[in-house]
Enzyme design. Structure first.
Site, mmCIF file in Angstrom:
data_model
loop_
_atom_site.group_PDB
_atom_site.id
_atom_site.type_symbol
_atom_site.label_atom_id
_atom_site.label_comp_id
_atom_site.label_asym_id
_atom_site.label_seq_id
_atom_site.Cartn_x
_atom_site.Cartn_y
_atom_site.Cartn_z
ATOM 1 C CE LYS A 111 36.716 44.507 40.371
ATOM 2 N NZ LYS A 111 37.961 44.313 39.065
ATOM 3 C CE LYS A 196 33.296 37.814 42.435
ATOM 4 N NZ LYS A 196 34.074 38.699 41.634
ATOM 5 C CE LYS A 199 41.968 39.280 44.254
ATOM 6 N NZ LYS A 199 42.927 38.215 43.712
HETATM 7 P P1 TYM Z 1 40.595 38.224 39.396
HETATM 8 O O1 TYM Z 1 42.100 38.092 40.316
HETATM 9 O O2 TYM Z 1 39.542 38.679 40.647
HETATM 10 O O3 TYM Z 1 40.384 36.515 40.286
HETATM 11 C C1 TYM Z 1 41.571 35.623 39.992
HETATM 12 C C2 TYM Z 1 40.752 34.427 39.460
HETATM 13 O O4 TYM Z 1 39.754 33.867 40.470
HETATM 14 C C3 TYM Z 1 38.447 33.396 39.914
HETATM 15 N N1 TYM Z 1 37.290 34.128 41.355
HETATM 16 C C4 TYM Z 1 36.687 33.312 41.432
HETATM 17 N N2 TYM Z 1 36.364 31.840 40.632
HETATM 18 C C5 TYM Z 1 35.425 31.744 41.657
HETATM 19 N N3 TYM Z 1 34.534 32.113 42.647
HETATM 20 C C6 TYM Z 1 34.700 32.930 42.831
HETATM 21 N N4 TYM Z 1 34.066 33.636 44.291
HETATM 22 C C7 TYM Z 1 35.874 33.737 42.428
HETATM 23 N N5 TYM Z 1 36.130 35.485 42.595
HETATM 24 C C8 TYM Z 1 37.512 35.419 41.780
HETATM 25 C C9 TYM Z 1 38.195 34.621 38.820
HETATM 26 O O5 TYM Z 1 37.294 34.639 37.250
HETATM 27 C C10 TYM Z 1 39.375 34.752 37.917
HETATM 28 O O6 TYM Z 1 39.800 33.956 37.614
HETATM 29 N N6 TYM Z 1 40.310 39.870 35.130
HETATM 30 C C11 TYM Z 1 41.009 39.381 36.075
HETATM 31 C C12 TYM Z 1 42.165 39.281 36.149
HETATM 32 C C13 TYM Z 1 42.959 38.729 34.680
HETATM 33 C C14 TYM Z 1 43.069 37.234 33.738
HETATM 34 C C15 TYM Z 1 43.320 38.363 32.423
HETATM 35 C C16 TYM Z 1 42.232 36.473 33.888
HETATM 36 C C17 TYM Z 1 43.605 39.659 33.897
HETATM 37 N N7 TYM Z 1 44.145 39.224 33.235
HETATM 38 C C18 TYM Z 1 44.146 37.153 31.771
HETATM 39 C C19 TYM Z 1 42.650 35.323 32.499
HETATM 40 C C20 TYM Z 1 43.242 35.837 31.738
HETATM 41 C C21 TYM Z 1 40.501 38.842 37.825
HETATM 42 O O7 TYM Z 1 39.925 40.547 37.952
HETATM 43 O O8 TYM Z 1 40.532 37.768 38.273
#
Ligand code: TYM
Length: 329
Positions: A111, A196, A199
């Site tokens: 990032k 990957k 969004k």
């Molecule tokens: P975020 O918002 O980027 O994504 C949310 C969840 O979706 C999963 N994910 C994917 N899984 C499979 N293929 C993909 N291409 C893909 N893109 C995203 C992510 O692994 C995630 O599970 N840091 C986290 C948010 C967060 C969080 C937490 C998660 C903040 N605090 C505490 C669990 C526990 C994030 O950026 O997710």
């Protein structure tokens, strides 16, 4: 009852990658665990956001949680910024986390490369995530593959904290495990199966957003990159495009990849993609209708208000125990 916690950033409309990798599991797991599902809006501001848009997306994501099938009678749904303990605990975590551990995080490095100027919050993002998880004494965290490293950091923190601050031999924090789906933990871009699905991809054909309309979904699936062999089989190394589509298909149809391979043994990519597109639409259309209804109802606000109360109650207990152990309460 064991606990689960997970969160999604309201930094854009979630994609089917978020759904397959994490959010679909939220629904399945809510029956067997005490679940906390958070809209992590404080994580979203580690990169620049339009304030009005962020407010709107926060509400939209909460509505999506419900529309997908999260039952507010079983799970607690809430917005991170409405529970101050997250930011407070994050400070404690930061004070006990070596800088080197944060600088090693691959998500930070990825990032940071994309930002013109890197804010400190991007580096201290993982401690906030650690705080999210530990505050609810979480046993299991359903996430995609890309969050495994952050979960490892969380486990290291918990072990360190418990070792140093145990109260009369009793650990203060629960050691969490991550939970990723067998296939689909990393859904790839439809246009570039080596990266990957995200969004924030500038190429909109690379991802399917949860609110994309049926025509767009079918079009995007049809234009997904495959290969020239014409064989529908799961081989991520040599056939990354087709394997990615199979992982998506499996998640949306609840059929195993092996069953899909058999079903399409004599078909070409055209038929396969047509069926996959229709399957995705059949799952997303009802979610979209319910999402629209929720956005214009007061039900959503009531559920978030109740979630806020419950989450504050739970989170404050752990925060108090941590602060007491560290000598600041
Ligand atoms: P975020 O918002 O980027 O994504 C949310 C969840 O979706 C999963 N994910 C994917 N899984 C499979 N293929 C993909 N291409 C893909 N893109 C995203 C992510 O692994 C995630 O599970 N840091 C986290 C948010 C967060 C969080 C937490 C998660 C903040 N605090 C505490 C669990 C526990 C994030 O950026 O997710």
């Amino acid at each position: 009852m064991k606990r689960i916690f997970s969160g999604v950033q309201p930094s854009g409309m979630p994609t089917i990658g978020n759904y397959v990798g994490a959010m679909k599991q939220f629904i399945d797991l809510q029956n067997d665990f005490e679940a906390y599902y958070c809209v992590v809006n404080q994580h979203a501001i580690t990169v620049s956001q339009d304030p009005e848009l962020l407010r709107e997306r926060t509400r939209q994501l909460a509505a999506l949680y419900l529309a997908m099938g999260i039952d507010p009678n079983k799970a607690t749904i809430f917005v991170q910024s409405q529970v101050p303990a997250h930011a407070q605990a994050a400070w404690l975590v930061q004070c006990l986390t070596p800088l080197g551990e944060l600088e090693r995080m691959t998500q930070f490095k990825d990032k940071a490369k994309k930002q013109e100027s890197v804010m400190a919050g991007l580096l201290t993002y993982p401690p906030l995530m650690v705080a999210d998880i530990i505050l609810y004494q979480t046993d299991l965290v359903p996430v995609g593959d890309d969050q495994k490293q952050h979960l490892e950091l969380t486990r290291n923190f918990v072990e360190r904290f418990n070792h140093r601050f145990a109260q009369e031999g009793e650990d203060i924090l629960t050691l969490p495990e991550h939970f990723t789906p067998k296939s689909g933990g990393r859904i790839m871009s439809l246009q570039d199966p080596s990266s990957k699905m995200s969004k924030s991809d500038t190429n909109k054909k690379g991802y399917i957003a949860m609110l994309d309309d049926p025509k767009t979904i079918i079009k995007k699936v049809k234009s997904a990159v495959t290969d020239s062999s014409g064989v529908i089989s799961y081989d991520p190394e040599n056939k990354p495009g087709v394997s990615n589509l199979l992982a998506i298909y499996s998640a949306f149809s609840n059929k195993s990849i092996a069953d899909l391979e058999t079903e399409y043994a004599d078909s070409g990519y055209g038929q396969f993609k047509q069926d996959l597109g229709e399957t995705i639409v059949s799952v997303l259309e009802p979610i979209q209708t319910e999402h629209q209804r929720l956005l214009t109802s007061s039900e959503l606000d009531d559920i978030l208000a109740a979630g806020q109360i419950k989450a504050n109650e739970e989170a404050n207990k752990t925060l108090a125990a941590m602060e007491k152990a560290m000598g600041i309460r």
